[in-house]
Design an enzyme around this catalytic site. Structure first.
Site, PDB file in Angstrom:
ATOM      1  N   ARG A  80      -2.891  -2.814 -14.599  1.00  0.00           N
ATOM      2  CA  ARG A  80      -3.301  -4.123 -14.075  1.00  0.00           C
ATOM      3  C   ARG A  80      -4.198  -4.041 -12.848  1.00  0.00           C
ATOM      4  O   ARG A  80      -4.743  -5.037 -12.395  1.00  0.00           O
ATOM      5  CB  ARG A  80      -2.047  -4.967 -13.781  1.00  0.00           C
ATOM      6  CG  ARG A  80      -1.449  -5.566 -15.036  1.00  0.00           C
ATOM      7  CD  ARG A  80      -0.141  -6.247 -14.745  1.00  0.00           C
ATOM      8  NE  ARG A  80       0.936  -5.266 -14.557  1.00  0.00           N
ATOM      9  CZ  ARG A  80       2.131  -5.565 -14.066  1.00  0.00           C
ATOM     10  NH1 ARG A  80       2.405  -6.786 -13.669  1.00  0.00           N
ATOM     11  NH2 ARG A  80       3.056  -4.635 -13.955  1.00  0.00           N
ATOM     12  N   GLY A  97      10.012   6.907 -18.492  1.00  0.00           N
ATOM     13  CA  GLY A  97      10.931   6.098 -17.697  1.00  0.00           C
ATOM     14  C   GLY A  97      11.253   6.730 -16.348  1.00  0.00           C
ATOM     15  O   GLY A  97      10.947   7.898 -16.099  1.00  0.00           O
ATOM     16  N   THR A  98      11.887   5.905 -15.493  1.00  0.00           N
ATOM     17  CA  THR A  98      12.092   6.335 -14.108  1.00  0.00           C
ATOM     18  C   THR A  98      13.087   7.496 -13.975  1.00  0.00           C
ATOM     19  O   THR A  98      12.913   8.352 -13.106  1.00  0.00           O
ATOM     20  CB  THR A  98      12.527   5.142 -13.239  1.00  0.00           C
ATOM     21  OG1 THR A  98      13.486   4.345 -13.958  1.00  0.00           O
ATOM     22  CG2 THR A  98      11.353   4.249 -12.891  1.00  0.00           C
ATOM     23  N   ASP A 143       4.065   2.969  -5.197  1.00  0.00           N
ATOM     24  CA  ASP A 143       3.344   1.693  -5.143  1.00  0.00           C
ATOM     25  C   ASP A 143       4.150   0.622  -4.402  1.00  0.00           C
ATOM     26  O   ASP A 143       3.891  -0.564  -4.546  1.00  0.00           O
ATOM     27  CB  ASP A 143       2.969   1.219  -6.553  1.00  0.00           C
ATOM     28  CG  ASP A 143       4.172   1.108  -7.477  1.00  0.00           C
ATOM     29  OD1 ASP A 143       5.300   1.380  -7.029  1.00  0.00           O
ATOM     30  OD2 ASP A 143       3.982   0.752  -8.657  1.00  0.00           O
ATOM     31  N   ASN A 177       1.028  -4.206  -8.275  1.00  0.00           N
ATOM     32  CA  ASN A 177       0.633  -4.027  -9.670  1.00  0.00           C
ATOM     33  C   ASN A 177      -0.829  -4.388  -9.897  1.00  0.00           C
ATOM     34  O   ASN A 177      -1.467  -3.887 -10.795  1.00  0.00           O
ATOM     35  CB  ASN A 177       1.503  -4.892 -10.588  1.00  0.00           C
ATOM     36  CG  ASN A 177       2.937  -4.439 -10.550  1.00  0.00           C
ATOM     37  OD1 ASN A 177       3.226  -3.259 -10.757  1.00  0.00           O
ATOM     38  ND2 ASN A 177       3.838  -5.343 -10.224  1.00  0.00           N
ATOM     39  N   TYR A 210     -30.538   0.825  19.414  1.00  0.00           N
ATOM     40  CA  TYR A 210     -29.901   1.867  18.622  1.00  0.00           C
ATOM     41  C   TYR A 210     -29.881   3.140  19.451  1.00  0.00           C
ATOM     42  O   TYR A 210     -30.938   3.657  19.831  1.00  0.00           O
ATOM     43  CB  TYR A 210     -30.654   2.113  17.304  1.00  0.00           C
ATOM     44  CG  TYR A 210     -30.116   3.335  16.596  1.00  0.00           C
ATOM     45  CD1 TYR A 210     -28.782   3.390  16.204  1.00  0.00           C
ATOM     46  CD2 TYR A 210     -30.916   4.453  16.356  1.00  0.00           C
ATOM     47  CE1 TYR A 210     -28.258   4.520  15.595  1.00  0.00           C
ATOM     48  CE2 TYR A 210     -30.406   5.584  15.740  1.00  0.00           C
ATOM     49  CZ  TYR A 210     -29.077   5.608  15.362  1.00  0.00           C
ATOM     50  OH  TYR A 210     -28.551   6.727  14.764  1.00  0.00           O
ATOM     51  N   ASN A 255     -29.225   2.495  32.851  1.00  0.00           N
ATOM     52  CA  ASN A 255     -29.405   1.150  32.290  1.00  0.00           C
ATOM     53  C   ASN A 255     -30.417   1.237  31.158  1.00  0.00           C
ATOM     54  O   ASN A 255     -31.552   1.660  31.359  1.00  0.00           O
ATOM     55  CB  ASN A 255     -29.904   0.211  33.397  1.00  0.00           C
ATOM     56  CG  ASN A 255     -29.826  -1.233  32.943  1.00  0.00           C
ATOM     57  OD1 ASN A 255     -30.150  -1.559  31.808  1.00  0.00           O
ATOM     58  ND2 ASN A 255     -29.392  -2.105  33.838  1.00  0.00           N
ATOM     59  N   ASN A 260     -34.200   9.286  16.371  1.00  0.00           N
ATOM     60  CA  ASN A 260     -33.448  10.553  16.280  1.00  0.00           C
ATOM     61  C   ASN A 260     -33.708  11.317  14.993  1.00  0.00           C
ATOM     62  O   ASN A 260     -33.352  12.464  14.886  1.00  0.00           O
ATOM     63  CB  ASN A 260     -31.946  10.281  16.416  1.00  0.00           C
ATOM     64  CG  ASN A 260     -31.427   9.344  15.343  1.00  0.00           C
ATOM     65  OD1 ASN A 260     -32.156   8.477  14.869  1.00  0.00           O
ATOM     66  ND2 ASN A 260     -30.175   9.513  14.953  1.00  0.00           N
TER      67      ASN A 260
HETATM   68  C1  UD1 Z   1      11.746  -0.719 -11.959  1.00  0.00           C
HETATM   69  C2  UD1 Z   1      13.265  -0.777 -12.090  1.00  0.00           C
HETATM   70  C3  UD1 Z   1      13.727  -2.219 -11.881  1.00  0.00           C
HETATM   71  C4  UD1 Z   1      13.266  -2.701 -10.536  1.00  0.00           C
HETATM   72  C5  UD1 Z   1      11.749  -2.558 -10.411  1.00  0.00           C
HETATM   73  C6  UD1 Z   1      11.336  -2.861  -8.990  1.00  0.00           C
HETATM   74  C7  UD1 Z   1      13.875   0.937 -13.714  1.00  0.00           C
HETATM   75  C8  UD1 Z   1      14.270   1.213 -15.109  1.00  0.00           C
HETATM   76  N1  UD1 Z   1      13.644  -0.314 -13.400  1.00  0.00           N
HETATM   77  O1  UD1 Z   1      11.214  -1.506 -13.026  1.00  0.00           O
HETATM   78  O2  UD1 Z   1      15.135  -2.276 -11.946  1.00  0.00           O
HETATM   79  O3  UD1 Z   1      13.643  -4.049 -10.339  1.00  0.00           O
HETATM   80  O4  UD1 Z   1      11.344  -1.208 -10.696  1.00  0.00           O
HETATM   81  O5  UD1 Z   1       9.956  -2.911  -8.888  1.00  0.00           O
HETATM   82  O6  UD1 Z   1      13.825   1.858 -12.932  1.00  0.00           O
HETATM   83  N2  UD1 Z   1       7.252   5.682 -13.062  1.00  0.00           N
HETATM   84  C9  UD1 Z   1       6.974   7.007 -13.297  1.00  0.00           C
HETATM   85  N3  UD1 Z   1       7.196   7.522 -14.534  1.00  0.00           N
HETATM   86  C10 UD1 Z   1       7.683   6.774 -15.555  1.00  0.00           C
HETATM   87  C11 UD1 Z   1       7.967   5.414 -15.312  1.00  0.00           C
HETATM   88  C12 UD1 Z   1       7.742   4.900 -14.061  1.00  0.00           C
HETATM   89  O7  UD1 Z   1       6.545   7.721 -12.382  1.00  0.00           O
HETATM   90  O8  UD1 Z   1       7.879   7.334 -16.653  1.00  0.00           O
HETATM   91  C13 UD1 Z   1       7.008   5.122 -11.722  1.00  0.00           C
HETATM   92  C14 UD1 Z   1       5.928   4.055 -11.727  1.00  0.00           C
HETATM   93  O9  UD1 Z   1       4.663   4.608 -11.425  1.00  0.00           O
HETATM   94  C15 UD1 Z   1       6.392   3.134 -10.617  1.00  0.00           C
HETATM   95  C16 UD1 Z   1       7.907   3.277 -10.633  1.00  0.00           C
HETATM   96  O10 UD1 Z   1       8.180   4.494 -11.289  1.00  0.00           O
HETATM   97  O11 UD1 Z   1       5.928   3.526  -9.335  1.00  0.00           O
HETATM   98  C17 UD1 Z   1       8.600   2.117 -11.319  1.00  0.00           C
HETATM   99  O12 UD1 Z   1       8.175   2.031 -12.675  1.00  0.00           O
HETATM  100  P1  UD1 Z   1       7.843   0.642 -13.362  1.00  0.00           P
HETATM  101  O13 UD1 Z   1       7.409   0.909 -14.744  1.00  0.00           O
HETATM  102  O14 UD1 Z   1       6.984  -0.172 -12.492  1.00  0.00           O
HETATM  103  O15 UD1 Z   1       9.314   0.013 -13.423  1.00  0.00           O
HETATM  104  P2  UD1 Z   1       9.672  -1.517 -13.492  1.00  0.00           P
HETATM  105  O16 UD1 Z   1       9.673  -1.946 -14.897  1.00  0.00           O
HETATM  106  O17 UD1 Z   1       8.869  -2.256 -12.522  1.00  0.00           O
HETATM  107 MG    MG Z   2       7.042  -2.010 -11.478  1.00  0.00          MG
END
Ligand code: UD1
Ligand code: MG
Length: 456
Positions: free
Chosen positions: A21, A86-87, A111, A233, A355, A366, A375
């Site tokens: 985004r 995923g996180t 971020d 975002n 300048y 002055n 220059n």
């Molecule tokens: C996540 C949380 C959510 C929370 C929200 C807050 C989870 C499952 N959910 O959701 O509970 O309310 O943040 O903003 O954790 N990232 C990686 N690798 C991945 C996935 C994500 O590095 O495989 C990083 C992203 O770059 C980002 C952060 O982890 O900085 C969060 O990921 P994002 O996909 O934004 O999670 P949300 O769905 O926002």
């Molecule tokens: Mg997020």
């Protein structure tokens, strides 16, 4: 709140996401807030909190993000998450950093740059006081999209992602900031047990709460102001975060003794230093690396970067100080003056439309209106040296390399290309001829031409 310096800590910053985004060729976490990338703000905060080791998980444009963070913080370690699963999967990519000797591990997002050191300390304190998992939560009017914190009898029992939540769970306004702190001991064991049986098919870090509790561990929440948890975002959120950062800095500086008449119009760089009793008038913009010393005044509509303004110096209105500009004590640079790689000596004045580049201007000199240091010859830059107490007449061109002696003068309009000894006056002009009645003659001729044109 007391910190717990005795406990060792690792912060892991997740920065692998794509950031679609942002509609940008640049990875999201490298977008700047006050001139410093978001992820580097987070690293700074960890350092300032004395949190210990730092690790960054990169993925999207991994090399570019890795180079940027390592250039900023040589002691942080970088891990690559090759696929976005995923996180929890992201944190596991840095599992090598989670060593046996660690007490605490804190997960931050690259971020989410406004998180403060005191919040980080509070999370550590909560771990020290016995929680195994601490989740930073915030209250918000519009919780759409966030994970919800399910709390029962004061204990955090689960985090439910918006997409997986029931209607009842969706009505909860206490949200997951994403920032979580773990006692390190059983963290890897918990992360490895997290599955991906959810709507997104991702490994959610948030599931650590339920998995941990099933193993007999405790989880708690810590409330933080929504502002600190703002994630970026898109560019509108980037602008919002920038503005909050600016507001914080303005407040900090005013409380430290800096006067601002209209603070919301003054824009700071992340590293700007402004000292006590300095005055910043409206619409002043700071680029990188500027120091403004006590009692200096930066007047309205001035732009400064790479500049030092010593005590009681006055800059502007409408002045531009470029890298290497040094305004010594009590010196002045007035309206429409540009200074680059030049030192303006104590008490010297460059008041109008000049300048001054690649130059040294002696104390109390002055510099007349419209003076230009020539220059650049199209290939090389050359230096102009102006002695103490010199008087440079208006509209002098100083063709560098050239040296004006102490207390020497130049006559207005001169193009100076030879050095001037101390105390001499240099004049370089063509002789002036006054043509008797010529102006009147031209005026009458032009009037006649106009009349002829009208009648034709
Ligand atoms: C996540 C949380 C959510 C929370 C929200 C807050 C989870 C499952 N959910 O959701 O509970 O309310 O943040 O903003 O954790 N990232 C990686 N690798 C991945 C996935 C994500 O590095 O495989 C990083 C992203 O770059 C980002 C952060 O982890 O900085 C969060 O990921 P994002 O996909 O934004 O999670 P949300 O769905 O926002
Ligand atoms: Mg997020």
């Amino acid at each position: 709140m007391t910190s717990s310096p005795a406990r060792s800590c690792l912060t892991i910053i997740l920065a692998a996401g794509e950031g679609k985004r942002m509609a940008s060729d640049m990875p999201k976490v490298l977008h700047p807030v006050a001139g410093l990338s978001m992820v580097n703000h987070v690293l700074n905060m960890c350092k300032a909190a004395g949190a210990g080791e730092r690790a960054v998980v990169v993925g999207n444009q991994a090399e570019r993000v890795a180079n940027s963070v390592m250039a900023h913080d040589a002691s942080c370690r970088v891990y690559e998450q090759t696929e976005r699963k995923g996180t929890a999967h992201a944190v596991l990519s840095a599992s090598k950093a989670i060593t046996d000797d660690l007490d605490d591990v804190i997960i931050l997002y690259g971020d989410v740059p406004l998180i403060t050191t005191s919040t980080l300390q509070s999370a550590r304190t909560a771990l020290a006081e016995g929680s195994d998992i601490v989740v930073l939560g915030f209250e918000t009017a519009d919780p759409t999209g966030y994970g919800r914190l399910l709390v029962e009898n004061g204990e955090l029992v689960a985090i439910r992602e918006h997409k997986d939540a029931t209607d009842k769970e969706k009505s909860i306004t206490l949200c997951n900031s994403g920032i979580m702190a773990f006692r390190a001991e059983r963290m890897l064991e918990i992360l490895k047990d997290i599955g991906n049986n959810n709507t997104q098919g991702e490994y959610y870090l948030t599931d650590a709460v339920e998995v941990g509790r099933a193993k007999g561990l405790t989880a708690s929440t810590l409330s933080v102001p929504e502002e600190e948890t703002l994630g970026v975002n898109d560019r509108t959120q980037l602008a919002e975060v920038n503005e909050i950062w600016q507001q914080r800095r303005r407040k900090e500086l005013m409380l430290a003794g800096v006067t601002m008449q209209n603070p919301s119009t003054v824009i700071f760089h992340h590293d700007t230093i402004v000292e006590r009793d300095a005055v910043l008038e409206p619409y002043v913009v700071f680029g990188p690396n500027v120091l403004v010393a006590p009692n200096a005044v930066i007047r309205a509509f001035s732009h400064l970067e790479g500049a030092t303004v010593a005590k009681s110096a006055v800059v502007g209105p409408y002045a531009r100080l470029r890298p290497g500009a040094v305004m010594e004590e009590g010196s002045k640079a007035g309206n429409f003056v540009e200074i680059k790689a030049a030192t303006i000596g104590a008490g010297a004045k460059v008041n109008h439309l000049s300048y001054i580049g690649d130059a040294e201007v002696g104390a109390e000199a002055n510099i007349g209106a419209g003076t230009i240091t020539c220059n650049y010859d199209g290939f090389l830059k050359h230096k102009t040296i102006i002695g103490e107490g010199a008087f440079i007449g208006s509209n002098t061109s100083l063709i560098a390399p050239v040296k004006v002696g102490k207390a020497a003068n130049t006559a207005a309009g001169s193009a100076i290309y030879n050095d001037i000894p101390d105390d001499d006056l240099a004049i370089e002009r063509n002789e002036q001829a006054n043509l008797s009645g010529k102006a009147k003659q031209l005026r009458e001729r032009n009037a006649q031409r106009k009349a002829d044109k009208k009648s034709s």
